[in-house]
Motif scaffolding. Structure first.
Motif, short mmCIF file in Angstrom:
data_model
loop_
_atom_site.label_atom_id
_atom_site.label_comp_id
_atom_site.label_asym_id
_atom_site.label_seq_id
_atom_site.Cartn_x
_atom_site.Cartn_y
_atom_site.Cartn_z
N PHE A 26 -34.49 33.14 39.11
CA PHE A 26 -35.54 32.95 38.12
C PHE A 26 -35.38 31.64 37.35
O PHE A 26 -36.35 30.89 37.16
CB PHE A 26 -35.56 34.13 37.15
N VAL A 27 -34.19 31.35 36.87
CA VAL A 27 -33.98 30.14 36.08
C VAL A 27 -34.18 28.90 36.93
O VAL A 27 -34.86 27.94 36.53
CB VAL A 27 -32.57 30.15 35.44
N ASN A 28 -33.63 28.91 38.13
CA ASN A 28 -33.78 27.77 39.03
C ASN A 28 -35.24 27.51 39.35
O ASN A 28 -35.70 26.36 39.31
CB ASN A 28 -32.99 28.02 40.31
N GLN A 29 -36.00 28.56 39.66
CA GLN A 29 -37.41 28.38 39.99
C GLN A 29 -38.19 27.84 38.79
O GLN A 29 -39.06 26.98 38.94
CB GLN A 29 -38.01 29.71 40.45
N SER A 30 -37.86 28.32 37.61
CA SER A 30 -38.56 27.83 36.42
C SER A 30 -38.27 26.36 36.17
O SER A 30 -39.16 25.59 35.79
CB SER A 30 -38.16 28.67 35.21
N VAL A 38 -25.74 41.06 33.12
CA VAL A 38 -26.21 40.14 34.15
C VAL A 38 -26.31 38.74 33.56
O VAL A 38 -26.58 38.56 32.37
CB VAL A 38 -27.57 40.57 34.73
N CYS A 39 -26.10 37.74 34.40
CA CYS A 39 -26.20 36.35 33.98
C CYS A 39 -26.72 35.55 35.18
O CYS A 39 -26.08 35.52 36.23
CB CYS A 39 -24.84 35.83 33.52
N VAL A 40 -27.89 34.97 35.04
CA VAL A 40 -28.57 34.31 36.15
C VAL A 40 -28.18 32.83 36.19
O VAL A 40 -28.23 32.13 35.17
CB VAL A 40 -30.09 34.47 36.01
N PRO A 41 -27.79 32.32 37.36
CA PRO A 41 -27.34 30.93 37.46
C PRO A 41 -28.37 29.92 36.97
O PRO A 41 -29.58 30.08 37.17
CB PRO A 41 -27.08 30.75 38.96
N ASP A 42 -27.84 28.88 36.32
CA ASP A 42 -28.66 27.78 35.81
C ASP A 42 -28.18 26.49 36.49
O ASP A 42 -27.35 25.76 35.95
CB ASP A 42 -28.49 27.68 34.30
N PRO A 43 -28.69 26.19 37.69
CA PRO A 43 -28.18 25.03 38.45
C PRO A 43 -28.37 23.71 37.72
O PRO A 43 -27.54 22.80 37.84
CB PRO A 43 -28.99 25.08 39.74
N ALA A 44 -29.43 23.57 36.95
CA ALA A 44 -29.71 22.28 36.31
C ALA A 44 -28.71 21.95 35.20
O ALA A 44 -28.38 20.79 34.99
CB ALA A 44 -31.13 22.27 35.76
N ASN A 45 -28.25 22.97 34.49
CA ASN A 45 -27.39 22.74 33.35
C ASN A 45 -25.97 23.28 33.52
O ASN A 45 -25.12 23.08 32.65
CB ASN A 45 -28.02 23.37 32.10
N GLY A 46 -25.75 23.97 34.62
CA GLY A 46 -24.45 24.58 34.83
C GLY A 46 -24.36 25.93 34.13
O GLY A 46 -25.11 26.23 33.20
N GLY A 47 -23.45 26.76 34.57
CA GLY A 47 -23.29 28.07 33.96
C GLY A 47 -24.41 29.00 34.34
O GLY A 47 -25.00 28.91 35.43
N CYS A 48 -24.73 29.93 33.44
CA CYS A 48 -25.76 30.92 33.71
C CYS A 48 -26.42 31.32 32.40
O CYS A 48 -25.93 31.00 31.31
CB CYS A 48 -25.16 32.13 34.42
#
Length: 475
Positions: free
Chosen positions: A116-120, A73-83
């Motif tokens: 999770f990453v986006n919310q954090s 699994v790889c959770v999206p990281d909207p702020a930095n791109g990728g996951c």
């Protein structure tokens, strides 16, 4: 099984009554069987960890999806791109993420489990109160919600799982933060009410007042007259009505740091009876005040003393102070030391052979978990958290895959001490408009599956309060 006398506590914590023969108020000792061999239920509630963050790599459990030792699994990281993939994190202090009702919804993201990453990254930082559910305990913009801890980080917790019972489908009963969860824990519901002693004036609220705001949102007024109105029925009402003893124990001091590191049990220092209200809502319940039961809410030092003397009440809840709670950014090692000292105290006391200890963490704390929570009503379930069962009758090395929530603790207590009576507004004499009777939800499992009541009680297995671990403290 020897007979017992269980004392009740008056408004100032003094013994006012005792029922001898058994914890169920009989006058003659009788052999106990099945669930009734458990004469003491102890619920230890810690803070803010998802199942995958603590047991995501536990063998045989429903953990982080892996292929060839690598997370799939790889959770999206909207702020930095990728996951971001789950990764081993040996930090003793974590940041976690925001964990209110909105954050639970967005973390789950319609079942994709990828928010999770986006919310954090969107969370507030440098808050005046790091326990604000809108905040992250991380400084700056760093996030660690995808990190998980290995056996070497939390060896005592993995030891309990290996030797007793690990529950890998335990869900927070509500998709919200600590206050809401603790209301569910003691009453099976969370609500806003407009009139004291009028349960019918209550309405469902998955984010009850006071609404968290920046600053110090987690502190309620100290006097019930100034606080929120909790007019619906909680489990202590039924316990008191049926002469079943109970205690709610709160840490209000610092970590339980033994002067002798080889010691396996020691009480936290600087104890008093003042409680953080978001983790102890009982003083605001009309039933507790009407029944003059506020004296049952005590310092955790009384729990250690009762465990040592063999005078534990039938039902105990134990909640931490911030520093020993494992709530980010507090140190995991302090929480492990405190929790271990509680369990050791029971194991080393006369009541061990008749006790069931349920250990869990009140919500997910913003940390990643891959399992989609079941929907049972408009309140939950919330995200998955670790659950452990520790008892001389617990099955050894058993992984319980049942769907569970903290409602199952209430169900166990009711089946053990109340003849199966439920917190049901149709039968408890205090009708309220709760959407359902949580103990009766069809999907909810039964804790009795975690026990073998035919086995000889297992001897205690106390653990070192300060185990060797790979947790690393930041400079």
């Amino acid at each position: 099984m020897r007979s017992k006398c269980f004392a009740g506590f008056g408004a100032v914590g003094l013994v006012v009554a005792a029922a001898c023969g058994s914890s169920r108020g009989g006058h003659q000792a009788v052999p106990l069987s099945g669930i009734h061999k458990i004469e003491h239920v102890v619920v230890i509630m810690q803070e803010n960890r998802s199942f995958d963050s603590y047991f995501g790599t536990y063998p045989g459990a429903d953990g982080i999806p892996m292929a060839h030792g690598r997370p799939t699994v790889c959770v999206p990281d909207p702020a930095n791109g990728g996951c971001v993939r789950p990764y081993p994190d040996h930090a003793d202090a974590n940041g976690g993420g925001p964990h209110g009702a909105v954050n639970a919804r967005d973390d789950i993201n319609g079942g994709k489990m990828n928010g999770f990453v986006n919310q954090s990254e969107l969370a507030r930082r440098d808050c005046a109160d790091p326990q604000d559910p809108n905040c992250s305990g991380s400084a700056g913009r760093a996030v660690d919600v995808m990190g998980y801890h290995a056996q070497s980080d939390i060896p005592n917790y993995w030891k309990y799982a290996h030797d007793f019972v690990l529950q890998d489908h335990m869900f927070e009963p509500t998709a919200s933060w600590s206050l809401t969860e603790h209301l569910f824990q003691v009453s099976g519901w969370s609500a806003n009410c407009t009139q004291h002693d009028q349960p019918s004036s209550c309405s469902n609220a998955n984010m009850p007042t006071p609404t968290p705001k920046n600053g110090k949102p987690t502190h309620l007024p100290t006097r019930p007259a100034d606080g929120p109105v909790y007019a619906w029925t909680d489990i202590t009402y039924l316990l008191h009505k049926n002469h079943v003893s109970w205690g709610y124990y709160v840490v209000a001091g610092t970590e339980p740091d033994c002067q002798n590191d080889a010691a396996v049990s020691c009480a936290p220092v600087k104890q008093n009876a003042r409680t953080p209200s978001k983790w102890n809502p009982l003083p605001f319940f009309d039933t507790v005040n009407a029944n003059h039961q506020r004296g049952n809410i005590q310092s955790v030092s009384n729990f250690y003393a009762a465990a040592k003397k063999g005078s534990l009440p039938a039902v105990s809840w134990v909640v931490p102070s911030g520093i020993v709670s494992e709530h980010p950014p507090e140190l995991i090692s302090d929480g492990v030391a405190y929790t271990t000292s509680l369990i050791n105290a029971v194991m080393n006391g006369p009541d061990w052979n008749s006790t069931a200890i349920f250990l869990s963490w009140d919500d997910w704390g913003g940390f990643y978990d891959h399992v989609v929570p079941p929907t049972v009503d408009q309140n939950g379930y919330g995200l998955r958290v670790p659950g452990l069962v520790i008892s001389p009758y617990a099955k050894r090395g058993y992984i319980d895959h049942q769907t569970l929530s903290f409602d199952a603790y209430t169900k166990f207590i009711e089946d053990d001490f109340l003849g199966g009576q439920r917190l049901d507004p149709a039968t408890d004499g205090r009708p309220d408009p709760r959407p359902d009777v949580r103990e009766n939800v069809k999907v909810l499992g039964d804790h009795t599956s975690d026990f073998d009541f035919t086995q000889t009680p297992r001897p205690p297995e106390p653990q070192p309060v300060h185990p060797r671990s790979t947790l690393a403290r930041a400079p």
